[in-house]
Design an enzyme around this catalytic site. Sequence first.
Site, mmCIF file in Angstrom:
data_model
loop_
_atom_site.group_PDB
_atom_site.id
_atom_site.type_symbol
_atom_site.label_atom_id
_atom_site.label_comp_id
_atom_site.label_asym_id
_atom_site.label_seq_id
_atom_site.Cartn_x
_atom_site.Cartn_y
_atom_site.Cartn_z
ATOM 1 N N ALA A 136 3.475 4.495 15.017
ATOM 2 C CA ALA A 136 3.315 4.084 16.219
ATOM 3 C C ALA A 136 4.554 2.862 16.406
ATOM 4 O O ALA A 136 4.806 2.486 17.692
ATOM 5 C CB ALA A 136 1.994 3.352 16.521
ATOM 6 N N GLY A 188 7.842 0.599 14.270
ATOM 7 C CA GLY A 188 8.668 0.227 13.014
ATOM 8 C C GLY A 188 9.342 1.573 12.459
ATOM 9 O O GLY A 188 10.004 2.303 13.012
ATOM 10 N N ILE A 189 9.193 1.708 11.148
ATOM 11 C CA ILE A 189 9.924 2.562 10.214
ATOM 12 C C ILE A 189 9.133 4.086 10.719
ATOM 13 O O ILE A 189 9.984 4.896 10.959
ATOM 14 C CB ILE A 189 9.726 2.473 8.696
ATOM 15 C CG1 ILE A 189 10.620 1.387 8.261
ATOM 16 C CG2 ILE A 189 10.373 3.607 7.898
ATOM 17 C CD1 ILE A 189 10.285 0.805 7.111
ATOM 18 N N ASP A 200 -1.898 6.607 13.670
ATOM 19 C CA ASP A 200 -1.793 5.263 13.841
ATOM 20 C C ASP A 200 -3.071 4.657 14.095
ATOM 21 O O ASP A 200 -3.746 5.040 15.077
ATOM 22 C CB ASP A 200 -0.728 4.584 14.605
ATOM 23 C CG ASP A 200 -0.271 3.154 14.014
ATOM 24 O OD1 ASP A 200 0.958 3.204 13.514
ATOM 25 O OD2 ASP A 200 -0.750 2.387 14.324
ATOM 26 N N TYR A 250 1.328 -6.383 -2.975
ATOM 27 C CA TYR A 250 2.100 -5.481 -2.212
ATOM 28 C C TYR A 250 3.095 -4.856 -3.348
ATOM 29 O O TYR A 250 3.177 -3.403 -3.230
ATOM 30 C CB TYR A 250 2.986 -6.099 -1.282
ATOM 31 C CG TYR A 250 3.882 -5.272 -0.580
ATOM 32 C CD1 TYR A 250 3.458 -4.527 0.559
ATOM 33 C CD2 TYR A 250 5.231 -5.226 -0.904
ATOM 34 C CE1 TYR A 250 4.197 -4.014 1.401
ATOM 35 C CE2 TYR A 250 6.204 -4.501 -0.080
ATOM 36 C CZ TYR A 250 5.686 -3.712 1.016
ATOM 37 O OH TYR A 250 6.609 -3.106 1.594
ATOM 38 N N ALA A 306 2.367 -4.392 -6.481
ATOM 39 C CA ALA A 306 1.817 -3.380 -7.332
ATOM 40 C C ALA A 306 1.299 -1.836 -6.501
ATOM 41 O O ALA A 306 1.519 -0.789 -7.081
ATOM 42 C CB ALA A 306 0.355 -4.070 -7.696
ATOM 43 N N THR A 343 11.590 -5.340 11.021
ATOM 44 C CA THR A 343 10.114 -4.691 11.603
ATOM 45 C C THR A 343 9.375 -5.859 11.555
ATOM 46 O O THR A 343 9.536 -6.832 11.214
ATOM 47 C CB THR A 343 9.494 -3.336 10.732
ATOM 48 O OG1 THR A 343 8.952 -4.202 9.636
ATOM 49 C CG2 THR A 343 10.433 -2.432 10.547
HETATM 50 N N1 NAD Z 1 9.822 -3.615 6.811
HETATM 51 C C1 NAD Z 1 10.437 -3.575 5.661
HETATM 52 O O1 NAD Z 1 11.205 -4.471 5.214
HETATM 53 C C2 NAD Z 1 9.760 -2.583 4.771
HETATM 54 C C3 NAD Z 1 10.639 -2.462 3.573
HETATM 55 C C4 NAD Z 1 10.134 -1.399 2.489
HETATM 56 C C5 NAD Z 1 9.098 -0.568 2.729
HETATM 57 N N2 NAD Z 1 8.339 -1.066 4.011
HETATM 58 C C6 NAD Z 1 7.480 -0.024 4.278
HETATM 59 O O2 NAD Z 1 7.481 0.712 5.260
HETATM 60 C C7 NAD Z 1 6.125 1.301 5.953
HETATM 61 C C8 NAD Z 1 6.194 0.917 7.306
HETATM 62 O O3 NAD Z 1 6.233 -0.471 7.556
HETATM 63 P P1 NAD Z 1 7.017 -1.133 8.850
HETATM 64 O O4 NAD Z 1 7.837 -2.378 8.328
HETATM 65 O O5 NAD Z 1 7.428 -0.130 9.787
HETATM 66 O O6 NAD Z 1 5.766 -1.971 9.498
HETATM 67 P P2 NAD Z 1 5.159 -2.137 10.693
HETATM 68 O O7 NAD Z 1 4.199 -3.162 10.654
HETATM 69 O O8 NAD Z 1 6.357 -2.229 11.792
HETATM 70 O O9 NAD Z 1 4.414 -0.635 11.161
HETATM 71 C C9 NAD Z 1 3.297 -0.300 10.507
HETATM 72 C C10 NAD Z 1 2.612 0.718 11.092
HETATM 73 O O10 NAD Z 1 1.245 1.014 10.266
HETATM 74 C C11 NAD Z 1 0.554 1.069 11.167
HETATM 75 N N3 NAD Z 1 -0.920 0.747 10.288
HETATM 76 C C12 NAD Z 1 -1.144 -0.193 9.495
HETATM 77 N N4 NAD Z 1 -2.238 -0.074 8.918
HETATM 78 C C13 NAD Z 1 -2.896 1.191 9.169
HETATM 79 C C14 NAD Z 1 -3.891 1.901 8.824
HETATM 80 N N5 NAD Z 1 -4.987 1.394 8.257
HETATM 81 N N6 NAD Z 1 -3.927 3.149 9.503
HETATM 82 C C15 NAD Z 1 -3.020 3.785 10.276
HETATM 83 N N7 NAD Z 1 -2.023 2.917 10.584
HETATM 84 C C16 NAD Z 1 -2.011 1.757 10.135
HETATM 85 C C17 NAD Z 1 0.579 -0.056 12.119
HETATM 86 O O11 NAD Z 1 -0.425 -0.025 13.156
HETATM 87 C C18 NAD Z 1 1.917 0.147 12.243
HETATM 88 O O12 NAD Z 1 2.252 0.697 13.579
HETATM 89 C C19 NAD Z 1 5.271 0.413 5.006
HETATM 90 O O13 NAD Z 1 4.621 1.163 4.068
HETATM 91 C C20 NAD Z 1 5.906 -0.731 4.708
HETATM 92 O O14 NAD Z 1 5.331 -1.187 3.305
HETATM 93 C C21 NAD Z 1 8.719 -1.813 4.991
HETATM 94 C C1 LIG Z 2 14.090 -10.961 -1.752
HETATM 95 C C2 LIG Z 2 12.739 -11.412 -1.416
HETATM 96 C C3 LIG Z 2 12.376 -10.791 0.062
HETATM 97 C C4 LIG Z 2 10.896 -10.818 -0.004
HETATM 98 C C5 LIG Z 2 10.483 -9.939 1.317
HETATM 99 C C6 LIG Z 2 8.996 -9.738 1.340
HETATM 100 C C7 LIG Z 2 8.638 -8.640 1.124
HETATM 101 C C8 LIG Z 2 9.374 -7.421 1.577
HETATM 102 C C9 LIG Z 2 8.821 -6.329 1.434
HETATM 103 C C10 LIG Z 2 9.689 -5.048 1.816
HETATM 104 O O1 LIG Z 2 8.866 -3.906 1.121
HETATM 105 C C11 LIG Z 2 11.220 -5.089 1.188
HETATM 106 C C12 LIG Z 2 10.857 -5.167 -0.481
HETATM 107 C C13 LIG Z 2 11.945 -5.685 -1.401
HETATM 108 C C14 LIG Z 2 13.132 -6.050 -0.724
HETATM 109 C C15 LIG Z 2 14.010 -6.622 -1.904
HETATM 110 C C16 LIG Z 2 15.030 -7.177 -2.022
HETATM 111 C C17 LIG Z 2 16.111 -6.906 -0.820
HETATM 112 C C18 LIG Z 2 17.312 -7.585 -1.129
HETATM 113 C C19 LIG Z 2 18.333 -6.956 -0.124
HETATM 114 C C20 LIG Z 2 19.063 -6.055 -0.879
HETATM 115 O O2 LIG Z 2 19.833 -6.696 -1.762
HETATM 116 O O3 LIG Z 2 19.507 -4.751 -0.493
#
Ligand code: NAD
Ligand SMILES: CCCCC/C=C\C=C\[C@H](O)C/C=C\C/C=C\CCCC(=O)O
Length: 257
Positions: free
Chosen positions: A14, A16-17, A36, A151, A153, A188
């Site tokens: 719904a 973000g990614i 979602d 997170y 882990a 996001t």
């Molecule tokens: N934002 C970042 O920096 C980042 C980096 C690396 C990985 N991720 C991963 O990307 C994925 C998406 O994250 P995002 O940044 O787009 O976050 P976000 O919060 O923008 O979007 C997450 C979406 O997941 C849905 N969601 C959460 N819990 C749920 C559940 N129990 N059932 C169904 N839907 C659920 C939320 O409603 C939301 O629409 C996550 O797995 C996150 O860990 C995010």
């Molecule tokens: C470096 C500390 C940032 C902490 C942010 C907290 C949670 C983020 C969770 C996301 O899943 C992203 C996870 C890891 C990002 C780690 C380093 C990013 C550095 C950017 C780069 O050098 O590319």
Amino acid sequence: MALNGKIAVVTGAAQGIGRAITELLLQNGAKVALLDANKTNGESLKEVLDKLFGEQTTLFLHCNVESEEQIKAAFQKTLGTFGRIDILCNNAGILNEEEWEKTISINLAAVVRTTYMALEHMNKMTGGQGGVIVNTASMAGLGPLKCCPVYTATKHGVVGFTRAMAAASTAAGYGIRFNAICPGLVKTEMLSSLSNKLGQFSHLAEETNTIIADKKMLNVTEVADCLLELVTDETKNGEALQVRCNGKKYMTFPVFT
Ligand SMILES: NC(=O)c1ccc[n+]([C@@H]2O[C@H](COP(=O)([O-])OP(=O)(O)OC[C@H]3O[C@@H](n4cnc5c(N)ncnc54)[C@H](O)[C@@H]3O)[C@@H](O)[C@H]2O)c1
Ligand SMILES: CCCCC/C=C\C=C\[C@H](O)C/C=C\C/C=C\CCCC(=O)O
């Protein structure tokens, strides 16, 4: 793998990614079931997508991935509407060190649960047509983040589960590829609401926010572009693709037999 006629299920679709993944799959000709837990965001995104891609190309299914029953119902509705499932993107995730059991439940247990349920329909050994499963891990699946050990882990767990499933699939002939995407910082809501989610590590919030503010962040579309490569490139199986602002990299790991 061309996407015309392919059917995808995306969790956490719904916003973000997940939203960016959904839009890119649709632009490339797939039909998408958006799962979602956020009904309001999901329904309003469905309205936007109806105008851009046509009503018949998407389904929004209100589904908490923690619930086996709700995932099962969502898969049945997807199969009833579109007839098959070729692509699963396990993307739903949270960062909440206070509610750490919920973080494990959504980020890791639900990935396993949804994957096993998808196998029932996709596995070539049991009458399915194969396909590809891409799990959204994180750079936190490749190295530690001190502000969020749980997170970290869960994302290490997602990388390990993905790679082991790829090996199991190859060994048994499931006809399903498994890959993980490992993005760095992405613009996001998950990161913008970080400060009050660190629980016993909240003393690291200020330092973490300073690091985030100093770093260049990825756009969701850059992550989706890399994920599309993992979906379409049939040579990719058991990969963990790191995505950073300075480029992408397929990770290497120790090999043991
Ligand atoms: N934002 C970042 O920096 C980042 C980096 C690396 C990985 N991720 C991963 O990307 C994925 C998406 O994250 P995002 O940044 O787009 O976050 P976000 O919060 O923008 O979007 C997450 C979406 O997941 C849905 N969601 C959460 N819990 C749920 C559940 N129990 N059932 C169904 N839907 C659920 C939320 O409603 C939301 O629409 C996550 O797995 C996150 O860990 C995010
Ligand atoms: C470096 C500390 C940032 C902490 C942010 C907290 C949670 C983020 C969770 C996301 O899943 C992203 C996870 C890891 C990002 C780690 C380093 C990013 C550095 C950017 C780069 O050098 O590319």
